[in-house]
Motif scaffolding. Structure first.
Motif, PDB file in Angstrom:
ATOM      1  N   GLU A  35       0.834  -1.264   0.027  1.00 32.92           N
ATOM      2  CA  GLU A  35       0.001   0.119  -0.032  1.00 32.92           C
ATOM      3  C   GLU A  35       0.907   1.304  -0.030  1.00 32.92           C
ATOM      4  OE1 GLU A  35      -3.699   2.003   2.550  1.00 32.92           O
ATOM      5  OE2 GLU A  35      -2.124   1.058   3.539  1.00 32.92           O
ATOM      6  N   GLU A 393       1.061  -7.072   5.351  1.00 35.08           N
ATOM      7  CA  GLU A 393       0.701  -5.781   4.471  1.00 35.08           C
ATOM      8  C   GLU A 393       0.365  -6.450   3.087  1.00 35.08           C
ATOM      9  OE1 GLU A 393       0.462  -1.739   4.343  1.00 35.08           O
ATOM     10  OE2 GLU A 393       0.523  -3.175   5.653  1.00 35.08           O
ATOM     11  N   ASN A 397      -3.162  -5.280   1.150  1.00 27.70           N
ATOM     12  CA  ASN A 397      -2.830  -4.756  -0.300  1.00 27.70           C
ATOM     13  C   ASN A 397      -3.732  -5.451  -1.274  1.00 27.70           C
ATOM     14  OD1 ASN A 397      -1.978  -2.538  -1.834  1.00 27.70           O
ATOM     15  ND2 ASN A 397      -0.760  -3.735  -2.961  1.00 27.70           N
ATOM     16  N   ILE A 400      -7.625  -4.868  -0.858  1.00 27.41           N
ATOM     17  CA  ILE A 400      -7.943  -3.748  -1.136  1.00 27.41           C
ATOM     18  C   ILE A 400      -8.191  -3.978  -2.866  1.00 27.41           C
ATOM     19  CG2 ILE A 400      -7.481  -1.448  -1.914  1.00 27.41           C
ATOM     20  CD1 ILE A 400      -5.725  -1.403   0.851  1.00 27.41           C
TER      21      ILE A 400
END
Length: 623
Positions: A35, A393, A397, A400
């Motif tokens: 991200e 993480e 991402n 999303i």
């Protein structure tokens, strides 16, 4: 013993080239599948390289039977500064993940300090080579930036989309790039004028031209009134946030990586009259002021002391000293990202005067092993935590992206996996809450709900609340977490008894952490209005007006509540204010004018939907 000497030589070579490679890659590294594609990869590179270099140092010390190191007059000041940041991260940050992992401001400082000591251990010749490595990295960064600016990267379909943007550069921040390249220019100029080899002179001049082109195009991108112009927080607001924040925690500040929370809570009402009133700032006017806010008096004073010691004897004939001065000036005056710190400390090490002779402690090998064992465990533990954090993480991402592709089930699975891997990130829980709620709403849209559907909806809602509360528990000082939890309760008011009370409580808490935000107050007023409590809605909308007197939305919501409360004249007065604020050129002016006599139709808050589930969902108690 010859084989030991060979091992030591090999370890020294590996150490040297690890420093070269890591610092060459540091300005360049970015991963589009994070991200934060620029800061996090640099932090990961810093952690990995520091772990490798420290382990190499430990191995060499065990083989030699001694602990040796070069020292300078700045060493103690660097250590004190690192300790100040460490203390702030440990004791002032509500969420240690924010401080040390994501975005990891404290870790950037610690890595920068460790780099300083490691670079001081290499020979003068190796330091000169390291300067050339940094120049090569700067040349690569400049070339990529120029290619993106000219649109050359658009000709390569395989490249990630982010590289094809005109303002792209591997450092992420245009200000970072400008300061970094300007800091390298004195070194190139000195090389161009001091070298007797004509080919080196020409090469230095060519690289300087490339740097100047990159600097010029970058400055063009940040000129006023452009889409790429950086939105820098004004000094008056930045100073006000810093001072009010330090009234709460003067010694250690708000905690590394927590500037946004300080900004939300302490920005003055006058800021709402500025053109950028609706922006959320994660940095202050300058990096120094950000550090002052986040790490308090201790971090601020220790950094200023370090800078004083570094610059108390100016050596402007030394190009490395000039480069350090330029980087420091940029840090003091501009909002550079914290990834610039390792580069600043690199030049601090290169320009520091190392004392003659190594300091050595000769001890038994087993004693060294006992001494460094805790360090090894710390390194292993840190590596494990960083590894899990960055894997989570990646999953975040991907989640999303799946949401963008309308793949709700896949997003649900990915975010649940991310939460299990790293349960200490509030943004993962917040996103998980949103996905659970969206899935529940999607099922509830069915015309004929089965008992199984109703059970699934109930479970998803319960889980959404659990995740929302988890986010609040991890980040209790973040207004956005409370706002998100309130949104969950508002969504389920129609089929969950007591949800309206919880919605009001959580939104009120969000407002207490972001008191000058008129939008939150409009939401709270709208909530009271939808519940038929027009008098409280009026009071809340009045506060929204006080927070931002030039915001038409506040007045027109106030007018609606006055109308519903039977206060028609006051409703008309506020609609007239709306018309005055909008002006005749505004697209909404004609609509507002037509509705002047029918103010009840002006963006009236939606009435609550009819209950979908019977019996209604039982909510867990609000803590």
């Amino acid at each position: 013993m010859k084989y030991l000497d060979n091992i030591k030589s090999s370890l020294t070579a590996i150490e040297k080239y690890t420093i070269y490679i890591s610092l060459f890659l540091f300005p360049l590294l970015f991963f589009p599948f994070f991200e934060n594609a620029f800061e996090l990869p640099k932090l990961l590179l810093g952690v990995l390289s520091v772990v490798i270099l420290v382990l190499l140092k430990i191995t060499k010390s065990i083989i030699k039977g001694s602990v040796e190191f070069n020292s300078s007059k700045l060493d103690f000041a660097v250590i004190v500064f690192m300790v100040a940041i460490l203390l702030s991260g440990l004791f002032s940050s509500a969420n240690k993940v924010d401080a040390f992992l994501l975005p990891g401001t404290a870790s950037f400082v610690l890595i920068a300090g460790i780099y300083y000591f490691l670079i001081n251990q290499i020979s003068k010749k190796d330091k000169n080579n390291l300067v050339n490595v940094i120049l090569a990295s700067g040349l690569t960064v400049s070339t990529i930036q120029i290619a993106s600016f000219l649109g050359i990267t658009n000709l390569i379909p395989q490249l990630p989309e982010v590289i094809k943007l005109q303002f792209f550069n591997p450092l992420g921040s245009t200000l970072n790039l400008i300061v970094f390249l300007i800091a390298l220019l004195p070194i190139l100029i000195k090389k161009a004028f001091n070298k007797t080899d004509i080919s080196e002179k020409i090469l230095s001049l060519i690289v300087s031209v490339v740097f100047l082109i990159s600097i010029s195009t970058s400055i063009y991108l940040i000129l006023p009134n452009r889409q790429t112009t950086p939105k820098i927080l004004d000094f008056k607001t930045g100073w006000s946030v810093a001072i009010d924040s330090l009234k709460i925690s003067p010694l250690l500040g708000s905690g590394p990586g927590n500037y946004l929370q300080a900004f939300n809570q302490f920005r003055p009402v006058a800021f709402n009259l500025s053109p950028n009133w609706n922006l959320k700032y994660t940095q202050s006017t300058s990096s120094l002021l950000t550090l002052f806010t986040e790490t308090g008096i201790l971090g601020f004073v220790t950094l200023l002391t370090l800078m004083y010691l570094a610059f108390r004897k100016p050596e402007f004939e030394n190009s490395l000293f000039v480069s350090l001065a330029i980087l420091s000036l940029g840090f003091i005056s501009l909002p550079l990202s914290m990834s610039i710190l390792p580069l600043l400390f690199l030049f601090l090490a290169l320009s520091a005067e190392v004392k003659d002779g190594k300091v050595a402690f000769f001890v038994k090998r087993y004693a060294i092993v006992l001494l460094v064992t805790p360090i090894i465990f710390i390194l292993i533990g840190a590596s494990y935590l960083f590894g899990r954090a960055y894997y989570a993480e990646l999953l975040f991402n991907k989640t999303i992206k799946e949401i963008g592709n309308s793949q709700g089930v896949m997003a649900f699975e990915l975010i649940n996996k991310a939460v299990k891997i790293n349960p200490y990130s509030d943004k993962y829980h917040q996103l998980s809450a949103g996905i659970n709620l969206a899935l529940a709403e999607n099922i509830a849209r069915k015309e004929d709900l089965t008992d199984q559907d109703k059970e699934t909806i109930s479970q998803l809602i319960q889980q959404s609340i659990v995740e929302g509360k988890a986010a609040v528990s991890i980040g209790p000082n973040k207004s956005s977490n409370w706002d998100a939890l309130s949104n969950i309760y508002q969504t389920i008011i129609s089929f969950a008894q007591g949800a309206d009370t919880f919605a009001i409580q959580t939104l009120t808490q969000a407002i207490s952490l972001d008191p000058t935000n008129p939008i939150l107050r409009i939401r709270l007023g709208g909530l009271y209005h939808s519940l038929g409590d027009y008098e409280r809605a009026i009071e809340v909308f009045k506060l929204a007006v006080l927070a931002k007197p030039d915001y038409a939305n506040s007045y027109y919501n106030l007018a609606i509540s006055y109308k519903e409360a039977g206060q028609t004249e006051k409703a008309r007065e506020n609609i007239q204010i709306v018309l005055n604020l909008l002006g005749k050129d505004d697209l909404n002016y004609e609509t507002a004018l037509k509705e002047l006599e029918k103010i009840e139709s002006l963006t009236q808050p939606e009435s609550l939907p009819e209950p979908i589930i019977e019996p209604q969902v039982e909510l867990p108690p609000q803590e």
